[in-house]
Scaffold this motif. Structure first.
Motif, short mmCIF file in Angstrom:
data_model
loop_
_atom_site.label_atom_id
_atom_site.label_comp_id
_atom_site.label_asym_id
_atom_site.label_seq_id
_atom_site.Cartn_x
_atom_site.Cartn_y
_atom_site.Cartn_z
N CYS A 1 0.79 -0.82 -0.04
CA CYS A 1 -0.08 0.27 -0.17
C CYS A 1 0.62 1.49 -0.15
CB CYS A 1 -1.06 -0.20 1.27
SG CYS A 1 -2.29 1.44 0.96
N VAL A 2 0.58 2.14 -1.07
CA VAL A 2 0.92 3.39 -1.27
C VAL A 2 0.80 4.80 -0.71
CG1 VAL A 2 2.62 4.81 -2.05
CG2 VAL A 2 2.71 2.36 -2.49
N PRO B 1 -7.16 -4.19 -6.50
CA PRO B 1 -7.01 -2.91 -5.93
C PRO B 1 -7.44 -2.10 -5.01
CG PRO B 1 -6.43 -3.12 -8.70
CD PRO B 1 -7.48 -4.49 -8.35
N LEU B 2 -7.45 -1.70 -3.79
CA LEU B 2 -7.91 -1.32 -2.73
C LEU B 2 -7.64 0.99 -3.21
CD1 LEU B 2 -8.07 -3.42 0.04
CD2 LEU B 2 -9.64 -3.47 -1.76
N PRO C 1 -5.09 12.86 1.01
CA PRO C 1 -4.69 12.11 0.91
C PRO C 1 -5.54 10.92 0.07
CG PRO C 1 -5.21 12.41 2.84
CD PRO C 1 -5.91 13.48 1.43
N ILE C 2 -4.51 9.57 -0.87
CA ILE C 2 -4.66 9.32 -1.58
C ILE C 2 -4.41 8.13 -1.39
CG2 ILE C 2 -5.52 7.93 -4.05
CD1 ILE C 2 -6.01 11.09 -4.82
N SER C 3 -4.67 6.47 -1.53
CA SER C 3 -3.81 5.17 -1.25
C SER C 3 -3.92 4.42 -2.12
CB SER C 3 -4.75 5.12 0.75
OG SER C 3 -3.77 5.55 1.23
N VAL C 4 -3.38 3.65 -2.32
CA VAL C 4 -3.94 2.73 -3.51
C VAL C 4 -2.72 1.80 -2.60
CG1 VAL C 4 -3.09 1.95 -5.55
CG2 VAL C 4 -3.19 4.33 -5.31
#
Length: 209
Positions: free
Chosen positions: A31-32, A163-164, A180-183
């Motif tokens: 996760c990033v 993917p989330l 903030p966005i997370s992948v």
């Protein structure tokens, strides 16, 4: 109706070795989290009267669809590449403070997508309509917190390659509105370079929308 896909030949696929190495990992997903400038996007969405959350679902899924790595999945012990991926997102019931998971097909036109997704989310009574398909991107907005890191529950299914995407509370920074966005993605298919491509695509979309 299921989306079309092609089966990947593991013997000739250039990523076969990388895929196998990460597929056998105890935790194959990573996760990033990154910050994006949504100053222009937020203003345009407000002018059009769209739900910010649903417009974000559209933006995220539109950009992820443009990157091949995000459209690979494991299916019946085979590796497949979907032509396109649909959307699934959480939608809060303010009365119960419980969320429901809403499934909406991906539509290229943002206005059409937002209208359909808004209608579907409001009319759906069930919290869960069934197991999520393999051919969706899962989006889970968390607009109450401006976070710097996020983690996810682990189903224990190492071949779950969906993917989330998450995003938190936006805020003002240096005269801009940032979020903030997370992948989270399965390393069998997605590497850091692909996350970088996604970051570039979605920032470009936010700037030019």
């Amino acid at each position: 109706m299921a989306n079309n896909y092609q089966v990947v030949d593991g013997k000739t696929w250039e990523r076969a070795m990388h895929c196998m190495v990460f597929r056998n990992s105890v935790e194959p997903a990573f996760c990033v989290t990154f910050e994006a400038d949504i100053t222009n996007f937020k203003r345009k969405v407000k002018e059009q009267g769209f739900s910010f959350t649903i417009a974000m679902v559209y933006a995220v899924c539109r950009c992820a669809n443009q990157i091949e790595a995000f459209r690979y999945r494991f299916l019946d012990d085979q590796i497949v590449l979907f032509d396109h991926i649909d959307t699934a997102f959480t939608y809060l019931n303010p009365e119960t403070e419980l969320f429901k998971v809403v499934n909406v097909p991906m539509i290229e036109d943002i206005k059409e997508y937002v209208e359909l997704a808004t209608k579907t989310a409001r009319e759906q009574k069930e919290y869960f309509t069934g197991p999520l398909g393999n051919d969706v991107f899962q989006c889970s907005p968390m607009p109450w917190v401006t976070y710097t890191h996020i983690s996810h529950t682990n189903s224990g299914k190492r071949d779950n390659a969906t993917p989330l995407f998450d995003w938190g509370k936006y805020y003002e920074k240096d005269g801009k509105i940032v979020i903030p966005i997370s992948v989270q993605a399965h390393h069998s298919f997605v590497d850091g370079v692909h996350i970088g491509q996604f970051v570039e695509k979605i920032q470009k979309f936010f700037n030019e929308y």
